[in-house]
Enzyme design. Sequence first.
Site, mmCIF file in Angstrom:
data_model
loop_
_atom_site.group_PDB
_atom_site.id
_atom_site.type_symbol
_atom_site.label_atom_id
_atom_site.label_comp_id
_atom_site.label_asym_id
_atom_site.label_seq_id
_atom_site.Cartn_x
_atom_site.Cartn_y
_atom_site.Cartn_z
ATOM 1 C CB CYS A 37 -6.516 -24.906 -22.273
ATOM 2 S SG CYS A 37 -6.576 -23.592 -23.481
ATOM 3 C CG ASP A 39 -8.411 -20.891 -22.395
ATOM 4 O OD1 ASP A 39 -8.911 -21.474 -21.418
ATOM 5 O OD2 ASP A 39 -7.285 -20.350 -22.376
ATOM 6 C CB CYS A 63 -5.106 -19.052 -18.629
ATOM 7 S SG CYS A 63 -4.304 -18.814 -20.213
ATOM 8 C CB CYS A 106 -2.602 -17.659 -24.867
ATOM 9 S SG CYS A 106 -2.821 -18.853 -23.540
#
Lengths: 139, 190
Positions: A37, A39, A63, A106
Amino acid sequence: MAYSDKVLDHYENPRNVGSFNGEEQDVGTGMVGAPACGDVMKLQIKVGENGIIEDAKFKTYGCGSAIASSSLVTEMLKGKTLDQAMEIKNTQISEELALPPVKIHCSVLAEDAIRAAISDYRSKNITETAGYVACKSAA
Amino acid sequence: MLRRAVAAVKVSPFNTMKYLNSSNYFEMFGLAPCFAIDMQGLELSYRRLQSELHPDRYASKNEDERHMALANSTTVNDGYRALRSSASRAQCLISLAGWEKSNVALSSAFLMAQMEWREAIEEARASMDAAALEALGRRLKHRVVQHERELASALDERSDFDAAARYVNEFKFYEKLRDEIDDALIGLDH
């Protein structure tokens, strides 16, 4: 996608955002990223002379779940020894935040960040610790 | 490899029709398996395959054949998308080489640079500085071109799939930066 109240709370009021000077001897920095993603997460720990994590800070670009995971982790880390901190598992993070399956990565990222920060701290302090133990056993 | 690719293209879907194999998109489009592909060749080959598979040509065929044509058309679309984008084309080559994707670690220097990019974008966004955002966009474009060059060299010159996998991983972060800059610029317009 609906975020849980806990995620929203950490997202809206993130704890311990910021940085320590990464050059300091008592600071360990963990930088991790998620290719899936894009991140990026930076987690830093400040370790006291007694080997206990006194403070932790983070900076995350990602996110809501990634921000909440790292924010939560800084709270979990404080007051723990490095060994105790190494035991923190991503499942504790994802359960606490009630992350949906698509956001589990995450919490994995946050766990990786803890390990990276500890390993950075240890690599900086390994000689000092070894020296200290050597002196003690010699005494 | 090339000879096989050409042979595959000759298999016309008309008489001896079969389901297209999605395991090698290069072969499907009659292209040599390399990163620096002929983009125009891909385009032409794509259009030709799609016109051959067009539902109008199958209107009078039985249901099995119509279904097969539709499935093949989807496969051709997937392949076209996969080969058009640099990152996924590179990933196709890495998979074709049978290179097992273990955990390719991102270097801390790369992650540190990413952090700096994100901070710079955040700062420009906060101060509503469109010129700074555009400058970041140009710098990023330059970086991506360089990155593609490095990826091409790793795949086509050195067959270094380890490095190539790392470059592919890094691509996603550059895409994210692109999105962030675009988002920030759109935000300024409103």
